[in-house]
Design an enzyme around this catalytic site. Structure first.
Site, PDB file in Angstrom:
ATOM      1  N   LYS A  28       0.825  -1.204   0.000  1.00 41.19           N
ATOM      2  CA  LYS A  28       0.000   0.000   0.000  1.00 41.19           C
ATOM      3  C   LYS A  28       0.867   1.264   0.000  1.00 41.19           C
ATOM      4  CE  LYS A  28      -3.994  -2.268   2.209  1.00 41.19           C
ATOM      5  NZ  LYS A  28      -4.994  -2.193   3.311  1.00 41.19           N
ATOM      6  N   TYR A  64     -12.316  -2.910  -3.803  1.00 39.82           N
ATOM      7  CA  TYR A  64     -12.910  -2.914  -2.461  1.00 39.82           C
ATOM      8  C   TYR A  64     -14.445  -2.880  -2.516  1.00 39.82           C
ATOM      9  CZ  TYR A  64      -8.419  -2.467  -0.025  1.00 39.82           C
ATOM     10  OH  TYR A  64      -7.162  -2.693   0.506  1.00 39.82           O
ATOM     11  N   ASN A  98      -2.177   0.107   6.992  1.00 40.09           N
ATOM     12  CA  ASN A  98      -1.680  -1.195   7.460  1.00 40.09           C
ATOM     13  C   ASN A  98      -0.826  -1.918   6.421  1.00 40.09           C
ATOM     14  OD1 ASN A  98      -3.687  -1.880   5.727  1.00 40.09           O
ATOM     15  ND2 ASN A  98      -4.823  -3.158   7.141  1.00 40.09           N
ATOM     16  N   HIS A 156      -2.090  -5.426   1.337  1.00 38.96           N
ATOM     17  CA  HIS A 156      -3.322  -6.173   1.060  1.00 38.96           C
ATOM     18  C   HIS A 156      -2.935  -7.564   0.576  1.00 38.96           C
ATOM     19  CE1 HIS A 156      -7.144  -7.441  -0.727  1.00 38.96           C
ATOM     20  NE2 HIS A 156      -6.409  -7.881  -1.735  1.00 38.96           N
ATOM     21  N   GLU A 181      -9.028 -10.538  -8.180  1.00 37.84           N
ATOM     22  CA  GLU A 181      -8.100  -9.424  -7.957  1.00 37.84           C
ATOM     23  C   GLU A 181      -6.900  -9.486  -8.905  1.00 37.84           C
ATOM     24  OE1 GLU A 181      -7.295  -9.836  -3.780  1.00 37.84           O
ATOM     25  OE2 GLU A 181      -9.303  -9.159  -3.199  1.00 37.84           O
TER      26      GLU A 181
HETATM   27  P1  IDP Z   1      -7.832  -7.097   5.366  1.00 38.26           P
HETATM   28  O1  IDP Z   1      -7.034  -6.079   4.567  1.00 38.26           O
HETATM   29  O2  IDP Z   1      -7.044  -7.621   6.533  1.00 38.26           O
HETATM   30  O3  IDP Z   1      -8.416  -8.195   4.505  1.00 38.26           O
HETATM   31  P2  IDP Z   1     -10.503  -5.950   5.501  1.00 38.26           P
HETATM   32  O4  IDP Z   1     -11.453  -6.131   6.632  1.00 38.26           O
HETATM   33  O5  IDP Z   1     -10.794  -6.659   4.215  1.00 38.26           O
HETATM   34  O6  IDP Z   1      -9.040  -6.297   6.038  1.00 38.26           O
HETATM   35  O7  IDP Z   1     -10.418  -4.379   5.232  1.00 38.26           O
HETATM   36  C1  IDP Z   1      -9.799  -3.856   4.076  1.00 38.26           C
HETATM   37  C2  IDP Z   1      -8.932  -2.683   4.472  1.00 38.26           C
HETATM   38  O8  IDP Z   1      -9.762  -1.628   4.954  1.00 38.26           O
HETATM   39  C3  IDP Z   1      -7.954  -2.947   5.616  1.00 38.26           C
HETATM   40  O9  IDP Z   1      -6.756  -3.547   5.183  1.00 38.26           O
HETATM   41  C4  IDP Z   1      -7.725  -1.543   6.155  1.00 38.26           C
HETATM   42  O10 IDP Z   1      -6.807  -0.817   5.319  1.00 38.26           O
HETATM   43  C5  IDP Z   1      -9.101  -0.931   6.003  1.00 38.26           C
HETATM   44  N1  IDP Z   1      -9.899  -1.075   7.236  1.00 38.26           N
HETATM   45  C6  IDP Z   1     -10.566  -2.171   7.660  1.00 38.26           C
HETATM   46  N2  IDP Z   1     -11.207  -1.946   8.818  1.00 38.26           N
HETATM   47  C7  IDP Z   1     -10.957  -0.657   9.120  1.00 38.26           C
HETATM   48  C8  IDP Z   1     -11.347   0.187  10.218  1.00 38.26           C
HETATM   49  O11 IDP Z   1     -12.084  -0.206  11.130  1.00 38.26           O
HETATM   50  N3  IDP Z   1     -10.866   1.469  10.204  1.00 38.26           N
HETATM   51  C9  IDP Z   1     -10.051   1.935   9.200  1.00 38.26           C
HETATM   52  N4  IDP Z   1      -9.674   1.193   8.159  1.00 38.26           N
HETATM   53  C10 IDP Z   1     -10.113  -0.094   8.112  1.00 38.26           C
HETATM   54 MG    MG Z   2      -9.940  -8.168   3.063  1.00 36.57          MG
END
Ligand code: IDP
Ligand code: MG
Length: 156
Positions: A9, A49, A112, A115, A126
């Protein structure tokens, strides 16, 4: 054998962590079979997304993902989808276990770093979104004889 779509990212690229993160996959024995630096368009972010469109964090997520270049990777290997998710760690940097990419390199819950596809169906969808025909390669690595036990004819 599986192939996963990984995105380093914008925060990973801006913080100069691409090499260290790719090293984690390579050290594990996984194979990089596709790689490119690109800027994600709002349209592509929306497709990628689409399942999160109704979440409160969605607008911020799309803004983040389109704010600066990313590196997209196709990572191949035995059980690669789950192996990549394990190497990545839990979604939130503040919760991710030490030893994982998110656990070691970040503390934010939205920035974070990475992905990774969450299953075979998502991976196929994807990979097709981010890589064109011929951009994901198939090639043998000389060292694979010591990464996998091939004595039965298949990779163990
Ligand atoms: P993942 O990336 O671990 O699969 P997902 O639940 O699919 O997690 O969420 C996609 C992305 O959305 C996350 O990697 C993060 O960047 C963002 N995200 C998910 N939950 C939150 C939140 O509660 N606050 C802010 N960003 C979030
Ligand atoms: Mg995810």
């Amino acid at each position: 054998m599986e192939t996963s779509l990984i995105i380093l990212k914008p925060d990973a690229v801006q913080r100069g962590l691409m090499g260290r993160i790719i090293t984690r996959f390579e050290e594990k024995g996984l194979q990089v079979v596709g790689a490119k630096l690109m800027k994600i368009s709002p349209e592509l972010a929306a497709q990628h997304y689409k399942d999160h469109v109704s979440k409160p964090f969605y607008p911020g997520l799309v803004k983040f993902m389109t704010s600066s270049p990313v590196m997209v990777l196709a990572i191949h290997g035995n059980g690669a989808i789950a192996v990549c998710r394990n190497l990545m760690g839990a979604t939130f940097g503040s919760k991710a276990a030490a030893g994982t990419i998110r656990g070691d390199f970040g503390v934010s819950n939205s920035f974070n770093l990475i992905h990774g596809s969450d299953g075979p169906e998502a991976a196929a969808r994807e990979l097709a979104l981010f890589f064109g025909k011929g951009e994901v390669l198939e090639f043998a690595r000389a060292g694979d004889a010591w990464v996998y036990d091939m004595s039965s004819g298949t990779a163990e």
